[in-house]
Structure formats: C-alpha cells, structure tokens
Design a protein around this motif. Structure first.
Motif, PDB file in Angstrom:
ATOM      1  N   THR A   1       0.859  -1.186   0.000  1.00 27.35           N
ATOM      2  CA  THR A   1       0.000   0.000   0.000  1.00 27.35           C
ATOM      3  C   THR A   1       0.887   1.225   0.000  1.00 27.35           C
ATOM      4  O   THR A   1       1.801   1.343   0.830  1.00 27.35           O
ATOM      5  N   ILE A   2       0.627   2.110  -0.942  1.00 28.26           N
ATOM      6  CA  ILE A   2       1.393   3.344  -1.097  1.00 28.26           C
ATOM      7  C   ILE A   2       0.426   4.515  -0.926  1.00 28.26           C
ATOM      8  O   ILE A   2      -0.618   4.560  -1.584  1.00 28.26           O
ATOM      9  N   PRO A   3       0.740   5.478  -0.066  1.00 24.61           N
ATOM     10  CA  PRO A   3      -0.210   6.563   0.190  1.00 24.61           C
ATOM     11  C   PRO A   3      -0.317   7.536  -0.976  1.00 24.61           C
ATOM     12  O   PRO A   3       0.615   7.672  -1.789  1.00 24.61           O
ATOM     13  N   ALA A   4      -1.455   8.203  -1.062  1.00 19.89           N
ATOM     14  CA  ALA A   4      -1.663   9.221  -2.087  1.00 19.89           C
ATOM     15  C   ALA A   4      -0.602  10.300  -1.973  1.00 19.89           C
ATOM     16  O   ALA A   4      -0.063  10.577  -0.907  1.00 19.89           O
ATOM     17  N   ASN A   5      -0.293  10.886  -3.111  1.00 20.50           N
ATOM     18  CA  ASN A   5       0.669  11.991  -3.191  1.00 20.50           C
ATOM     19  C   ASN A   5       2.117  11.531  -3.093  1.00 20.50           C
ATOM     20  O   ASN A   5       3.015  12.335  -2.849  1.00 20.50           O
ATOM     21  N   THR A   6       2.325  10.210  -3.232  1.00 22.17           N
ATOM     22  CA  THR A   6       3.693   9.679  -3.247  1.00 22.17           C
ATOM     23  C   THR A   6       3.800   8.672  -4.390  1.00 22.17           C
ATOM     24  O   THR A   6       2.816   8.309  -5.025  1.00 22.17           O
ATOM     25  N   ASN A   7       5.016   8.215  -4.645  1.00 25.75           N
ATOM     26  CA  ASN A   7       5.234   7.130  -5.598  1.00 25.75           C
ATOM     27  C   ASN A   7       6.274   6.183  -5.032  1.00 25.75           C
ATOM     28  O   ASN A   7       6.947   6.498  -4.039  1.00 25.75           O
ATOM     29  N   ALA A   8       6.384   5.036  -5.649  1.00 25.50           N
ATOM     30  CA  ALA A   8       7.265   4.019  -5.084  1.00 25.50           C
ATOM     31  C   ALA A   8       7.882   3.158  -6.163  1.00 25.50           C
ATOM     32  O   ALA A   8       7.308   2.976  -7.247  1.00 25.50           O
ATOM     33  N   GLU A   9       9.047   2.624  -5.846  1.00 19.27           N
ATOM     34  CA  GLU A   9       9.660   1.564  -6.634  1.00 19.27           C
ATOM     35  C   GLU A   9       9.603   0.292  -5.808  1.00 19.27           C
ATOM     36  O   GLU A   9       9.988   0.285  -4.629  1.00 19.27           O
ATOM     37  N   ILE A  10       9.106  -0.780  -6.422  1.00 21.88           N
ATOM     38  CA  ILE A  10       8.935  -2.050  -5.733  1.00 21.88           C
ATOM     39  C   ILE A  10       9.965  -3.037  -6.277  1.00 21.88           C
ATOM     40  O   ILE A  10      10.046  -3.261  -7.489  1.00 21.88           O
ATOM     41  N   TYR A  11      10.742  -3.609  -5.394  1.00 19.88           N
ATOM     42  CA  TYR A  11      11.778  -4.582  -5.759  1.00 19.88           C
ATOM     43  C   TYR A  11      11.290  -5.957  -5.313  1.00 19.88           C
ATOM     44  O   TYR A  11      11.206  -6.238  -4.107  1.00 19.88           O
ATOM     45  N   ILE A  12      10.965  -6.816  -6.273  1.00 21.30           N
ATOM     46  CA  ILE A  12      10.310  -8.089  -6.005  1.00 21.30           C
ATOM     47  C   ILE A  12      11.261  -9.233  -6.349  1.00 21.30           C
ATOM     48  O   ILE A  12      11.790  -9.282  -7.464  1.00 21.30           O
ATOM     49  N   PRO A  13      11.467 -10.156  -5.419  1.00 18.07           N
ATOM     50  CA  PRO A  13      12.326 -11.320  -5.740  1.00 18.07           C
ATOM     51  C   PRO A  13      11.816 -12.027  -6.994  1.00 18.07           C
ATOM     52  O   PRO A  13      10.630 -12.362  -7.095  1.00 18.07           O
ATOM     53  N   PHE A  14      12.717 -12.254  -7.954  1.00 20.71           N
ATOM     54  CA  PHE A  14      12.268 -12.751  -9.261  1.00 20.71           C
ATOM     55  C   PHE A  14      13.444 -13.393  -9.994  1.00 20.71           C
ATOM     56  O   PHE A  14      14.576 -12.899  -9.940  1.00 20.71           O
ATOM     57  N   ARG A  15      13.128 -14.502 -10.675  1.00 19.63           N
ATOM     58  CA  ARG A  15      14.117 -15.133 -11.560  1.00 19.63           C
ATOM     59  C   ARG A  15      13.541 -15.229 -12.960  1.00 19.63           C
ATOM     60  O   ARG A  15      12.316 -15.225 -13.149  1.00 19.63           O
ATOM     61  N   THR A  16      14.409 -15.308 -13.937  1.00 18.29           N
ATOM     62  CA  THR A  16      13.993 -15.152 -15.337  1.00 18.29           C
ATOM     63  C   THR A  16      13.013 -16.219 -15.798  1.00 18.29           C
ATOM     64  O   THR A  16      12.281 -16.010 -16.761  1.00 18.29           O
TER      65      THR A  16
END
Length: 916
Positions: free
Chosen positions: A866-881
C-alpha cells in the motif's frame, strides 16, 4: 530501457482502474498535533493526508483557509488567511502566512485539495489555540512558592562525586485559589507551569490526563508551561484551583538513605499560572498566580525522581481543593523568581498499560514479591486497608536475588515508596512525582488479600504497575513468521517505550538522563514506531540550552551533572554530541521539517568549530568510543576499536551533513568550507587507520570497518574488499556480533545496503551468543544495557535496539529513496532471508500509511503493498527469469530487472504482486 518499461507498467495499471469519486482529506495537523493548545509559534506548520480510492493519485493544488471564528470558515471565508488556490503537491509542513497571530486566540482552519483526476474536496474543520507569546501575556502572573532555597544551596550543575554541602529534605507544597464566576463562560484556558512537576485540580478533579507535567528542561535556561481547555469544567459560582508540586529534576533532596544519581538543586518547587476567561457577553477576566494564593505542606513527605516517594495519609486536609474549605491557617504564597517560559510542544507523559501481578509470593522475611511479568517504566497503584498508622513500604526492582528478594544493585538504591494509612476503609494511592523501571515489587508491612494474616497487618487489596511513557502516536507495526524476531521486536519496543519521556532517557531508573548518542543511532528505529518529531525538536532545544560557552555539546541534555570521573570522557564524546548536527538533518529527511535546520544552525556551527579545536591532525580521540562493545573485559569504554576511529568517523559525517544543511538553507559559502574540511578529515582518517594491504581499518573490528564504509570514508576501489572483511569477521566468529553502542547500527546498515541481510539474519536468530536472543533466553522482557543481559547493569536500556530499523527497512522492506523527503519517494524491497516465510509491516508516514505484507509458499511469492496518495514508489520483487510476475492476476510483460529482482514503479494505491 528499464525506466521505459516501468512507465509502461504504470500506464497499463492506470487504465485498468475504474475512476471513483472518492477523495478525502484527513489527519489535519498543526505542528505535528491534532487541534493543539498553547502554541507559541508565530508561523505554525500545517499538514494533512489524502485518502483516495483511485490509484496513482497526487495532489495538484491546495487552498488553506484560516479564520478566527467558525461562522466565517463554514462560509468558506478565511478572514485570517486565505492562501488562494496554489499549484503544489505539498501537503506536509506548509508554513502559515496569514495575519499576525494573537496570544490565547483560537484559530479554525481547513484545506481544499484538487487531485490529478480532476477531483476536489474540502477537509473537515480543525483548529489550534495560541499560547502566551510574550512575558506581558502572563498578565503579571508571579512565580509562587511555599519557601525559598538558600542562595548558597543552589547548584545548577553539580560535579559528580562531590560531597554534599548540606542535608535537607524540603516541603512539597499545595496551593489553592478560589475563583468566583458570576457570568456564562464562553471559554476558559489555563496556562500553567510547576517546577519540577505539578498536578492541578479544579473543584477536586484532576485537570488533564498527563503525568510529570511539564516536561523537564535545563531550568536555568527555560521552563515549559502546559495549556488546558477548562471551558466545560468551570461552573457558575465558586471554583477552586488546587495545585500540588513535586521536585522532579528541579530539586533532588539530599537525604541520607535514599538513592541519588546526582545532586542538582535549581530551587524549591514553585508554580506560575494564568487562567484566561472569556464570557458570552464579550468581557474577559484573568486569574493569575500571586501572593493571594494560599499554600500549605502536602501529605507527600518525601519525593525524589531517584529515591522514591513517601505519603502520609494522616496529613491530608479533606476538601482542600474544594469550595468552602477553611484555609485561614494556610499562609500566603511567597513570590519568587523563575526561569523564562516556553510552551510545551512535545506530547505529555501518560499512563498506558496497566499490569496486574502474574504471581504473588511470600519470601523468608515475610515480605511479599509481586511479579508483573514485564519490565517497564511505571508507577504503582496501591489499594490497601488497615489501621491508622500502618506503614506499607514498596521496593521496586528489575531482578531478584537467589533468595527471592529484590535487588537494586543494578538500578541504584535505596529507592522505595512509603504509604502511611489513615485507617479509613480501602485507601488508594499512586505516587505523583516519581516513576521508575521495574518488573518486581517487594511489599513490607502488608499482606495480600486472601493470604494468611495472623499478625493482622494491613491488607493489600490490590497492587498494580501502571506503565507510563510519552504519548507520541504509534505509527508502525511489524510481525513475521519468525517468533524470535517478533519477541525481539517487543523486547526493543519496551525499551523504547520505557525511555520515551519528555527526554529520551538511557534507562528509567538508575539515571533517567538524556544520553545523546541514542537520538541519531536509534532515531530511525524509534521513528518507524512513533511520531516523535516534537520530541526530537525538544531534544535539540535541550542541546542548545546545555551547550557550553566554548561550543561543546555535553553527552547528556539537559545537562544536570558535570561528569568528571575519568576526566572528560563522560562529557565530551563526538559520537554523542553529534546528535546536534545529525538530528536536524534526520528531521528534514523523515518529516520534511526545514525549520530545525535554520533554528539550530548556529548551535551546529559552534559545535563543529569546537570539534575542530579538539582535533589533532584532524583526528578526534576523546570520549567513550564504541561503548559497550563485546571485548575480552567487562563492557564499558571501547575495547575492540581504538580511540579515534569512531570519533573521527562521526566528525567526517558531521561535516558532510552540515554541508548539506548549509546548502539547503542557503549558506553556500559555509557549505564549501565544510566540504573542504571533510576532504582533509577523510584523508587523515585513511592515512592513520587504513591498511591498504589487508583492506582493514585500524584493528579490523566490525565497528571500524562498518563505520568507514557507511559514513563514506572508504575509497570506492577498496569498498568491496572492506565489506568482505566485515562479513569474514562475522563468519569467523560463528556469526557473532562484537560491535557496541556506536558501531552496531552502522554494521547493520552496511550489511543491508550491500544486500547481505542473510548475515544479519544469521547474527540475530540465535540465543547461544550475546545478543537479543540471549537476552530473551535469560528472561529479559525489555532490551538490556549489555549484549549478554548482565545482572550487574540496567535491564531496561534504549541504546542497543538498532535491529528494529532492519525489521522495517529489511524484513518489511519499507525504505526511503535517497532523494525522498518525508517519505514522498518510497522503496519497497523486502529481504527474504533465513527461514522467514512471511512478514507484515506498516508505517504511517507523513503522507499516509505505507504497508508491505509478503508471504512465501513453496515457489510462490506474494507481496501486497500500500502506497499513500501523493507519493510514488519503486517495488523490488524477488524474481528469476524463468518465473511469471502478475499484479492482481494481470500478467506484467515488461519490467526492470536487477540482481534477481523485478523492479516496478507505481503510484498510490494497494497492489498485489505474485511471482511463480
């Protein structure tokens, strides 16, 4: 290429959303408080938060209206300030820019917000009330006392270890004043201060729900006053104000047989107040403290912030704070001098948890031991019945001896509570001006209800521990699949709560002093959990008031004692005094508060100049170093890291931080000067401490290497090797820590920054080595002073709780982007390490709630953010190809990739990512 893919992802998500007409403005605050009273700031800062159902919502415009009456505001008229419609996304710390604010006046305000979805909405109405902006606003109120200390006995900065020059208990007074009200009251506001602390009543009922009011300060420089709205409490006819005073840190009575950490004596207790009444017919009146008030001794016969409190119920004067009481035998209050007054801006101290005894056990000497199961900062609440003159003595402690009796060797003693019964049914008593830290109470002179009582002693009907702390709002939460981590979170949190008063103390019993290194080292851990901006700003004022003429910031603030044991090592340590520079920057980064950088810039300049004079070829070697690190000897001064490493590293960090502050507030020439000096300090540090062959700093301790890396002293070409040496040292020690009070936070920061949270997990998921797990295994319920939970030192201590920060930033992954201010740019990067399979973490930031809830089941990983209004975010998600990434069951085709992480950029809203 990654940024382009991220942008596509945001656009696709936006197109999936059906627009809702729901936009809400809430959480209006003024100077970090909801509807505050008694502001003495001419340009207060206003903030609000947005609640929006649309994803990717940001504010585009706002309009603030401020009025001195509700009618105008309800008609959308700001007769005091109308900001007009301003194109801005700012919703944090907007500076009031209307007409000049007037003492005691109440102002109503609201804000209208427009967003990027063409929605607009007005907030509900909020208000603030002004305090007293000048000495004249006190309307000739006088400081009044029962008696005055001899000038020869005043000692505002005693030296530790000096013998007493006098022995004297003092009278703890009560005051009363009758006020006759003959007209209908529109408003009634009380502005009051009592030193050391006061408790005020109106017609026999306590005013407010605070404890130990006002907050303690450097009393030769300032005292704080508190504001209460009594509009609904004042009645027509006779009203009686009663005030009881206690000593606090204003006066510590030199009485033999009672514990004292220090011997400060600013004076005997005193008070000052102004009651401002406005009637419905428009007339006004003031009631102020002066010699017309009457005073007498209270039933409190002894009170010491260290030694305990005694109460003789037979000395009570029934009805003393009610109408129609005969005070003819009382004497007139004595007008005395007092310090400068400022409004209390931090939250009050209040009662929170109420603990009943888990077990009640009789011991060999016929005393009774009450075990409350939790070590906390607390007061007692005693309910007792018995004969007139029966005396109950209650001794608090954190630990028990082998014979089952309490011990105060690690917290300072004798410190206890005495209550003398009046013999009138069930009597209830709480100490009013003393708290301490305890888990156990030893009771002498009474027998618990229901227990065998052959000697017909007084009956303890009930005995509770009432946990007290600063009322800062809780803003964070954390839980995980690892039960040891959950217990560690609670362990640290109890030490935070127990040492969060009107200063951040080291411990709630032995010292209760504001040791300053905790502020910058534990600041993030505390801020994730509590809204403490006002308390941090109060700490800065305490530092300013305690700064010496030559620029030194002592290690404690307020400074109530001049430590000379061991020279100046307990007074002049850069790792402590540097909070005066680092804390204003942290306030800006966490809360967007620029004013602290401006207000305390002269203090910072004086301190950095002082450090420069103490440096030898840019090396600072004074102080305590890495206090309480794990060396071969009993903990204390740094053992594994040579003196000069930590002090010089912090000096460099101070200079770099001060350069950023100077740049931010427009002092560009100063910034250049500090940058140039920083270059010289870095060069000297590396020349003295860095071994180019081994890639180690000084002794190669965890602290030496970690501080060099985190604080930017390592040259980039050597950084990787130094980090590898840190990890090698930990692994070679069977994943054990050695860093102490100063170094451990930096060790954790380096490991997290370098993607090695697996090492942090391994260090802190065990109980067989000194650390949090060992403390819990030994039965600790609050963080202890030593890593090994030694019984000889405090078992409720704030300073080593740095893992709390990692729970939020590492396990939960809630972090600020490097360029973020007040959490407007967010990173979510959870660390899936060890046996962790889930974690739920949230932080209510200045913009709203940030949440990261993840779980791992087999090869499937889910992350709800959950990201609050008036902001932005970068999400780093564990992931393999070879895996698939979806959001709300929609496959994401394009995204950034970085070291086994998928990276997506999002706006506000709640998102459910799944990798499988």
């Amino acid at each position: 290429m990654m940024n382009r893919f991220i942008a596509v992802f945001v656009l696709v998500l936006s197109s999936m959303v059906t627009y809702s007409q729901q936009l809400k403005v809430d959480a209006l605050s003024c100077e970090y408080k909801s509807n505050p009273l008694g502001l003495d700031i001419l340009q207060p800062k206003l903030s609000w938060k947005l609640q929006a159902e649309n994803r990717n919502t940001s504010q585009t415009h706002f309009q603030i209206l401020v009025s001195d009456n509700l009618k105008d505001l309800q008609a959308n008229k700001g007769n005091v300030w109308d900001s007009k419609k301003i194109a801005s996304n700012q919703s944090v710390n907007i500076i009031y820019s209307g007409t000049k604010l007037i003492s005691t006046k109440k102002y109503y305000w609201k804000v209208k917000v427009w967003d990027n979805h063409n929605l607009s909405v007005w907030s509900e109405t909020a208000y603030w009330q002004m305090g007293l902006l000048s000495k004249a606003d006190w309307k000739n109120a006088q400081w009044i006392a029962y008696d005055k200390i001899a000038d020869s006995n005043v000692n505002i900065l005693p030296v530790d270890g000096k013998k007493d020059t006098f022995k004297e208990n003092n009278i703890l007074p009560i005051f009363r004043k009758s006020v006759n009200v003959i007209k209908t009251v529109k408003s009634a506001t009380l502005f009051i201060s009592g030193l050391g602390h006061f408790e005020c009543s109106l017609n026999g009922k306590k005013v407010g729900d605070d404890f130990l009011a006002p907050g303690w300060t450097k009393y030769d420089k300032e005292a704080l006053y508190v504001t209460y709205d009594l509009t609904n409490s004042i009645k027509t006819g006779e009203n009686v104000f009663g005030v009881m005073l206690g000593n606090g840190f204003y006066y510590i009575p030199p009485v033999s047989g009672r514990y004292r950490k220090l011997k400060v004596a600013f004076g005997y207790p005193k008070m000052i107040c102004r009651l401002a009444i406005e009637y419905t017919d428009g007339t006004k009146t003031d009631v102020v403290s002066n010699s017309s008030w009457k005073t007498a001794p209270s039933p409190i016969t002894f009170s010491s912030i260290f030694g305990g409190e005694d109460y003789n119920a037979n000395l009570e004067q029934k009805g003393w704070n009610l109408p129609k009481f005969n005070d003819s035998n009382w004497k007139s209050a004595l007008p005395v001098d007092g310090p400068e007054l400022n409004a209390q801006k931090e939250e009050p101290i209040q009662i929170f948890d109420r603990f009943a005894a888990k077990t009640i056990t009789e011991v060999a000497n016929k005393d009774w031991i009450y075990d409350f199961g939790q070590n906390s900062s607390a007061i007692i609440e005693l309910k007792v019945s018995g004969k007139k003159g029966d005396t109950i003595r209650i001794t608090p402690a954190e630990l028990l001896k082998e014979d089952g009796l309490v011990t105060q060797k690690n917290i300072g003693g004798p410190s206890y509570f005495n209550y003398i019964l009046k013999g009138d049914g069930i009597e209830t008593w709480r100490p009013k001006f003393m708290y301490t830290g305890f888990r156990y109470l030893q009771v002498k002179g009474g027998v618990p209800k229901g227990k065998n009582n052959p000697s017909n002693k007084a009956v303890i009907e009930d005995l509770k521990a009432l946990h007290i702390r600063n009322a800062a709002t809780t803003v964070g939460s954390f839980s995980s699949s690892n039960e040891l981590f959950n217990q560690t979170f609670d362990l640290i949190n109890w030490s935070v709560k127990s040492n969060m008063m009107s200063v951040f103390t080291d411990c709630p019993h032995r010292e209760k002093l504001g040791w300053l290194e905790q502020l910058h080292l534990m600041g993030s851990s505390i801020s994730y959990n509590y809204d403490v901006a006002p308390l941090f700003k109060k700490a800065l004022q305490d530092m300013k008031n305690s700064q010496t003429a030559d620029g030194l910031i002592p290690e404690i603030a307020p400074e109530y004692v001049k430590f000379e044991w061991g020279g100046d090592m307990f007074r002049d340590s850069p790792e402590w005094g540097s909070s005066s520079i680092l804390l204003p920057w942290y306030l800006y980064k966490w809360y967007g508060d620029q004013q602290a950088m401006v207000d305390y810039y002269p203090m910072m300049q004086r301190y950095i100049s002082y450090l420069k004079t103490k440096a030898n070829n840019h090396i600072l070697s004074q102080g305590l170093g890495d206090w309480y690190d794990l060396g071969p000897n009993a903990p204390g001064v740094s053992q594994l890291t040579p003196m000069g490493v930590t002090g010089t590293a912090i000096y460099y960090y101070d200079l770099k931080t001060l350069a950023k502050i100077a740049t931010k507030i427009g002092k560009t020439q100063d910034a250049e000067t500090y940058e140039k000096l920083a270059v010289e300090v870095k060069k000297a540090f590396n020349h003295k401490f860095f071994n180019a062959e081994t890639k180690q700093y000084a002794s190669g301790s965890q602290t030496a290497n970690a501080m060099a890396v985190y604080l930017g002293l390592v040259n980039e070409k050597d950084k990787k090797a130094v980090v590898e040496n840190i990890i090698k040292d930990i692994r070679n020690r069977d994943n054990s820590l050695t860093a102490g009070d100063i170094g451990y936070r930096y060790l954790l920061r380096v490991l997290e920054d370098e993607g090695r949270s697996d090492v942090i997990f391994d260090m802190n998921s065990r109980a067989d080595k000194p650390g949090y797990g060992m403390q819990l295994a030994k039965g600790a319920t609050a963080l202890t002073e030593s890593w090994a939970a030694l019984t000889t030192v405090s078992n409720n201590h704030l300073m080593l709780g740095h893992l709390m920060e990692w729970f939020y930033s590492g396990v939960g992954g809630i972090r600020q982007d490097e360029e973020s201010i007040a959490w407007n740019k967010i990173k979510i990067e959870p660390e899936i390490v060890g046996d962790l399979t889930s974690a739920n973490t949230s932080y209510n930031s200045p913009y709203g709630t940030i949440a990261s809830n993840w779980k791992k089941i087999g090869n499937v990983f889910e992350l709800e953010v959950t990201i609050p209004a008036n902001t932005n975010a970068e999400i780093y998600i564990p992931f393999r190809t070879n895996q698939t990434l979806t959001e709300s069951n929609q496959k994401i085709e394009k995204f950034g990739l970085e070291t086994n992480r998928a990276i997506v950029k999002i706006g506000s809203g709640t998102y459910l990512f799944k990798v499988q």
